[in-house]
Design an enzyme around this catalytic site. Structure first.
Site, PDB file in Angstrom:
ATOM      1  CB  SER A 109      -0.941  -0.046   1.209  1.00 32.58           C
ATOM      2  OG  SER A 109      -1.815   1.020   1.147  1.00 32.58           O
ATOM      3  CG  HIS A 110       0.330   3.637   3.388  1.00 34.80           C
ATOM      4  ND1 HIS A 110      -0.530   2.581   3.567  1.00 34.80           N
ATOM      5  CD2 HIS A 110       0.896   3.868   4.580  1.00 34.80           C
ATOM      6  CE1 HIS A 110      -0.486   2.204   4.843  1.00 34.80           C
ATOM      7  NE2 HIS A 110       0.369   2.967   5.477  1.00 34.80           N
ATOM      8  CG  ASP A 117      -2.521   4.091  -1.553  1.00 37.32           C
ATOM      9  OD1 ASP A 117      -3.269   4.011  -2.538  1.00 37.32           O
ATOM     10  OD2 ASP A 117      -2.501   3.239  -0.649  1.00 37.32           O
ATOM     11  CG  ASP A 124      -2.839  -0.409  -2.516  1.00 40.40           C
ATOM     12  OD1 ASP A 124      -2.691   0.732  -2.037  1.00 40.40           O
ATOM     13  OD2 ASP A 124      -3.530  -1.286  -1.963  1.00 40.40           O
ATOM     14  CG  ASP A 163      -6.083   1.110  -1.132  1.00 46.97           C
ATOM     15  OD1 ASP A 163      -5.121   1.900  -1.013  1.00 46.97           O
ATOM     16  OD2 ASP A 163      -6.186   0.057  -0.454  1.00 46.97           O
ATOM     17  NE  ARG A 164      -3.629   4.216   3.049  1.00 44.49           N
ATOM     18  CZ  ARG A 164      -3.113   4.394   4.247  1.00 44.49           C
ATOM     19  NH1 ARG A 164      -2.580   5.551   4.567  1.00 44.49           N
ATOM     20  NH2 ARG A 164      -3.122   3.415   5.131  1.00 44.49           N
ATOM     21  CE  LYS A 201      -7.466   2.478   2.082  1.00 46.32           C
ATOM     22  NZ  LYS A 201      -7.236   1.185   2.745  1.00 46.32           N
TER      23      LYS A 201
HETATM   24  C1  G16 Z   1      -5.089  -0.200   5.476  1.00 47.23           C
HETATM   25  C2  G16 Z   1      -6.497  -0.640   5.693  1.00 47.23           C
HETATM   26  C3  G16 Z   1      -7.333   0.508   6.151  1.00 47.23           C
HETATM   27  C4  G16 Z   1      -6.710   1.151   7.382  1.00 47.23           C
HETATM   28  C5  G16 Z   1      -5.293   1.552   7.074  1.00 47.23           C
HETATM   29  C6  G16 Z   1      -4.555   2.084   8.278  1.00 47.23           C
HETATM   30  O1  G16 Z   1      -5.045   0.694   4.418  1.00 47.23           O
HETATM   31  O2  G16 Z   1      -7.043  -1.170   4.514  1.00 47.23           O
HETATM   32  O3  G16 Z   1      -8.603   0.038   6.420  1.00 47.23           O
HETATM   33  O4  G16 Z   1      -7.434   2.274   7.773  1.00 47.23           O
HETATM   34  O5  G16 Z   1      -4.579   0.421   6.626  1.00 47.23           O
HETATM   35  O6  G16 Z   1      -4.425   1.077   9.192  1.00 47.23           O
HETATM   36  P1  G16 Z   1      -3.494   1.240  10.444  1.00 47.23           P
HETATM   37  O7  G16 Z   1      -3.995   2.449  11.179  1.00 47.23           O
HETATM   38  O8  G16 Z   1      -3.689  -0.033  11.192  1.00 47.23           O
HETATM   39  O9  G16 Z   1      -2.087   1.464   9.957  1.00 47.23           O
HETATM   40  P2  G16 Z   1      -4.004   0.511   3.253  1.00 47.23           P
HETATM   41  O10 G16 Z   1      -4.242   1.657   2.331  1.00 47.23           O
HETATM   42  O11 G16 Z   1      -2.659   0.539   3.937  1.00 47.23           O
HETATM   43  O12 G16 Z   1      -4.308  -0.824   2.668  1.00 47.23           O
END
Ligand code: G16
Length: 577
Positions: A113-114, A311, A313, A315-316, A410
């Site tokens: 992801s990010h 981000d 992937d 989704d953000r 998302k």
């Molecule tokens: C993931 C989850 C999200 C979550 C985020 C932050 O996002 O899919 O639902 O809000 O992590 O999580 P944490 O606060 O536990 O770091 P992504 O975009 O990283 O896949």
């Protein structure tokens, strides 16, 4: 081509976090590490012989190698067909879209992801079920349990598969169907939003700008730019300028196709559009700190009308107006309040959902619309059941995530198109739309402080200390704030009755203000402690508009009751959003 049974030993650290297994690339490259986890997935999901899976990733370092391994393991585990994004590329929302559209058994998405990429960066893998959404906890727990007892995995002995061109090849008894990762997703977006209206806006965007006399400019906490007295007016008939920062991550090709080719935004509207294995050395997290290229443009003298980023992937999302930051919580509320302007949502919303730490801005919209609003733990997987049961249409999280029941993830570009659709219909600036929203519903002033890379014990110590003090905190007074109650959030899924405990410490004040403490489930180094701050302002007056000023008392209380500085030795957060 024979199937090899490879002996292995379990790794103890393959517990999926908030969204799949995320580790350093160096961890994934240990012999058997990826293979163990992939076999644990196959052993846990019990896919019927000949099942179809979707596969792809955000293009980060190790994506291509991991795909070769997974293809050979899928073939050895009786999978009949893999739909693979060309070049191994597939954004997370596009993967969800394809799983749903072609009704596959599920999919494997490769992304951290990010988190940064590259040989010393992060890699990740997660399994999505047939509804297109992240596997629910009972599946991830089964995968983890399997990973702790695994003794062997299955691998087809075969040459690597070429996957840079659309087409079909065989791998043992399995078919590998390489498809264009963008087209299904782009088609879905066209079905939801008024592309003609957006095209029109981008061609001649005569929007009304905020009145320089009455407008207040908001200084974001990290904004290094001087305030301007007013705004360059967008002359009637002039182009509506947009900038989309793909951050050298997966959404580049999607944004180029949709924003520039299908919607007619001029070439160059999408920046950092080429996906790179290390995201160009950047940190592909669309916030005010890491999306600095975009932030500089949007806070500059010649700022476009609309800016957005997504981000690693895809989704953000982050939404910006001219020198104006829209918090993710506000963005969700604005989308909910204006949803019927988009063709895909003109029937109205069944309900909305937000994660617990997300501000209650959307709750106020739900109340006005007389629709249910659900509060879930952090993690997109918790929205899946609600959407499958038809209980919610829109959902979102403070962590720059917004989405709807069009997929089960998302969706960054979806949020951007939703905003553009609203802007095309309302012909107001981003800032005006948000200000109007606050004037109508009040404002949930919001900020999040992240303390990254803390020693795990120190971070857990902060959480434990808070929990130990629940009894003394209840009823305590801090200046104008009185603690109404505090708890460790737990959630009972209204659809399947499953219970998730330990989802974050909440300190709720009598006026509805909140402080939430949570340990992140997505980091790969030490622990990340998140402190979420929220205060409700019914009366939106200019001098309260700087969130850091409005939240100063709550920040002080948070630091005091948590003993955060003492226990972690950290004076300042790593990131403020
Ligand atoms: C993931 C989850 C999200 C979550 C985020 C932050 O996002 O899919 O639902 O809000 O992590 O999580 P944490 O606060 O536990 O770091 P992504 O975009 O990283 O896949």
């Amino acid at each position: 081509m024979g199937i090899r049974i490879v002996s292995t030993r379990p790794f103890s650290d393959q517990k999926p976090g908030t969204s799949g297994l995320r580790k350093k690339v160096t961890a994934f490259r240990q012999p058997h590490y990826l293979e163990n986890f992939v076999q644990s997935i196959f052993d846990s999901i019990a896919a019927p012989k000949g099942a179809t899976l979707v596969l792809g990733g955000d293009g980060r370092y190790y994506n291509r190698e991991a795909i070769q391994i997974i293809l050979k393991m899928a073939a050895a585990n009786g999978i009949g067909r893999v739909l693979l994004g060309r070049g191994g590329i597939l954004s997370t929302p596009a993967a969800s879209c394809v799983i749903r559209k072609y009704q596959t058994f599920g999919g494997i998405i490769l992304s951290a992801s990010h988190n940064p990429g590259g040989p010393d960066g992060d890699f990740g893998i997660k399994y999505n079920t047939g509804n297109g959404g992240p596997a629910p906890e009972k599946v991830t727990e089964a995968i983890f349990a399997r990973s702790k007892t695994i003794v062997e995995y299955r691998m087809l002995d075969a040459a690597d598969v070429a996957f840079d061109a659309v087409g079909e090849t065989s791998l043992g008894n399995m078919k590998v169907q390489v498809f264009d990762p963008v087209s299904d997703y782009a088609e879905l977006m066209e079905s939801l939003f008024d592309f003609a209206a957006i095209r029109n806006l981008l061609a001649a965007g005569d929007i009304a700008q905020p009145d320089a006399q009455t407008s207040c400019t908001e200084m974001s906490p990290l904004r290094p730019f001087p305030q301007s007295a007013g705004y360059a007016s967008n002359v009637s008939g002039a182009r509506f300028h947009i900038k989309f920062d793909a951050m050298h991550a997966v959404n580049g090709p999607y944004a180029k196709e949709i924003l520039e080719r299908r919607l007619g935004a001029p070439a160059g509207s999408v920046i950092n559009a080429v996906p790179l294995v290390d995201f160009g050395g950047g940190h592909p997290d669309p916030n005010l700190t890491y999306a600095h290229d975009l932030v500089e443009i949007m806070y500059g003298a010649e700022a476009p009308d609309f800016g957005a980023a997504s981000d690693g992937d895809g989704d953000r999302n982050m939404i910006l107006g001219q020198r104006f930051f829209v918090t993710p919580s506000d963005s969700l509320a604005v989308l909910a309040a204006n949803a019927t302007l988009a063709p895909g949502y003109e029937q109205g919303l069944a309900g909305v959902a937000r994660s617990m730490p997300t501000s209650a801005a959307v709750d106020r919209v739900a109340q006005a619309l007389n629709i249910p609003c659900y509060e879930t733990p952090t993690g997109w997987k918790f929205f899946g059941n609600l959407m499958d049961a038809g209980k919610v249409t829109l959902c979102g999280e403070e962590s720059f995530g917004t989405g709807s029941d069009h997929v089960r993830e998302k969706d960054g570009l979806w949020a951007v198109l939703f905003w553009l659709n609203i802007l095309a219909a309302r012909r107001l600036s981003v800032e005006s739309i948000v200000r109007e929203h606050w004037a109508k519903y009040g404002r949930n002033v919001y900020s999040r402080y992240d303390y990254e890379g803390l020693p795990t014990e120190a971070a857990q110590g902060v959480m434990q200390h808070l929990k130990n003090n629940f009894a003394t905190l209840a009823g305590a007074q801090f200046g104008k704030y009185t603690v109404k109650y505090c708890d460790d959030f737990s959630y009972t899924d209204p659809v399947d009755g499953s219970v998730s405990t330990g989802q974050g410490v909440r300190i709720i004040f009598t006026d509805g203000s909140r402080i939430v403490f949570r340990l992140s489930g997505t980091g790969t180094e030490g622990a990340t402690l998140r402190v979420y701050l929220e205060a409700f302002e019914a009366d939106v007056v200019c001098h309260h508009l700087d969130a850091q000023v409005a939240l100063a008392d709550l920040i002080g209380i948070a630091l005091q009751i948590s003993e955060l500085k003492l226990r972690t030795g950290r004076e300042q957060p790593t990131v403020i959003t």
